[in-house]
Write an enzyme that holds these catalytic residues in place. Structure first.
Site, mmCIF file in Angstrom:
data_model
loop_
_atom_site.group_PDB
_atom_site.id
_atom_site.type_symbol
_atom_site.label_atom_id
_atom_site.label_comp_id
_atom_site.label_asym_id
_atom_site.label_seq_id
_atom_site.Cartn_x
_atom_site.Cartn_y
_atom_site.Cartn_z
ATOM 1 N N HIS A 27 4.652 5.762 -7.495
ATOM 2 C CA HIS A 27 5.456 5.233 -6.437
ATOM 3 C C HIS A 27 6.697 5.772 -6.134
ATOM 4 O O HIS A 27 7.586 5.746 -6.796
ATOM 5 C CB HIS A 27 5.842 3.592 -7.230
ATOM 6 C CG HIS A 27 4.929 2.649 -7.329
ATOM 7 N ND1 HIS A 27 4.142 1.893 -6.195
ATOM 8 C CD2 HIS A 27 3.940 2.211 -8.139
ATOM 9 C CE1 HIS A 27 3.397 1.014 -6.614
ATOM 10 N NE2 HIS A 27 3.129 1.462 -7.805
ATOM 11 N N GLU B 2 8.739 5.102 -4.192
ATOM 12 C CA GLU B 2 9.943 4.095 -3.593
ATOM 13 C C GLU B 2 10.519 3.654 -5.024
ATOM 14 O O GLU B 2 11.430 2.954 -4.674
ATOM 15 C CB GLU B 2 9.287 3.055 -2.797
ATOM 16 C CG GLU B 2 8.169 1.964 -3.346
ATOM 17 C CD GLU B 2 6.746 2.468 -3.547
ATOM 18 O OE1 GLU B 2 6.205 1.601 -4.145
ATOM 19 O OE2 GLU B 2 6.836 3.547 -3.592
ATOM 20 N N CYS C 8 -0.202 4.331 -4.790
ATOM 21 C CA CYS C 8 -0.672 3.608 -5.746
ATOM 22 C C CYS C 8 -2.328 3.314 -5.195
ATOM 23 O O CYS C 8 -3.056 4.116 -5.381
ATOM 24 C CB CYS C 8 0.207 2.606 -6.236
ATOM 25 S SG CYS C 8 -0.052 2.086 -7.774
#
EC number: 4.3.2.10
Length: 203
Positions: A185, A187, A79
């Site tokens: 992202h 994650e 990001c």
């Protein structure tokens, strides 16, 4: 062991939890020795570009990161961490970046061909532009999670995937040698994101 750089602006808990889930050893750190002893580096980031770069500079870790990258160590920017990899950003003025990948970070809104909300927030499918080792477990078309108002331009030689938003191709990821970046992202991208992190951990 993957060194997750802690400089005060990263989504560290979710990232560390994701790495633990896939069985990748990692350590959230601002310790120069730990970074040098690591097998790979992740540079996370959320917030404003100038503030993030300033905090990273004050941490004293920029020379360490660059030295490790020049030595061939894999680096993944996530990001805002990806945006910091570029030469400059035009977020509230003009600010220099790390210069590890050619290009600049510009606002999305003026380029949109359709009136959509900014920030670009939500799930978008990936369109692969060129092969990348971080996508070795994907086939293309998978959905990942974005949250951003600025995107990378002038980096066509490094783009590995794009995502369509508002009639334009958003730079979703880049790669240059051992330097990688994802605007989305991993994650926060479920099973798909875990596959990406697994592939990076295996470099």
């Amino acid at each position: 062991m993957i060194a997750v750089i802690d400089y005060g602006v990263g989504n560290l808990f979710s990232l560390a939890a994701s790495l633990k889930y896939i069985g990748a050893k990692s350590l959230v750190t601002a310790d120069e020795k730990v970074i040098k002893d690591s097998s790979a580096i992740i540079l996370p980031g959320v917030g404003a570009f100038a503030d993030a770069y300033d905090k990273l500079e004050k941490s004293g870790l920029i020379p360490v990161i660059k030295e490790e990258v020049e030595g061939g160590k894999p680096l993944l920017g996530i990001c805002l961490g990806m945006q910091l990899l570029f030469e400059r950003s035009f977020e509230y003025g003009e600010h220099r970046g790390l210069g590890l990948i050619e290009g600049e970070v510009c606002p999305i809104e003026p380029d949109l061909k359709q009136k959509l909300k900014v920030p670009h927030m939500g799930w978008n499918s990936l369109s692969f532009v060129r092969p990348s080792p971080i996508y070795k477990y994907l086939t293309g078309g998978e959905y990942v999670y974005f949250v951003h108002s600025y995107y990378a331009k002038g980096c066509s030689g490094s783009v590995t995937a794009t995502a369509e938003y508002g009639g334009i191709d958003i730079t979703a990821s880049v790669g240059r040698g051992n330097v990688f970046g994802t605007q989305f992202h991993p994650e926060k991208s479920g099973a798909v994101g875990l596959k990406i992190l697994r592939a990076f951990s295996e470099l």
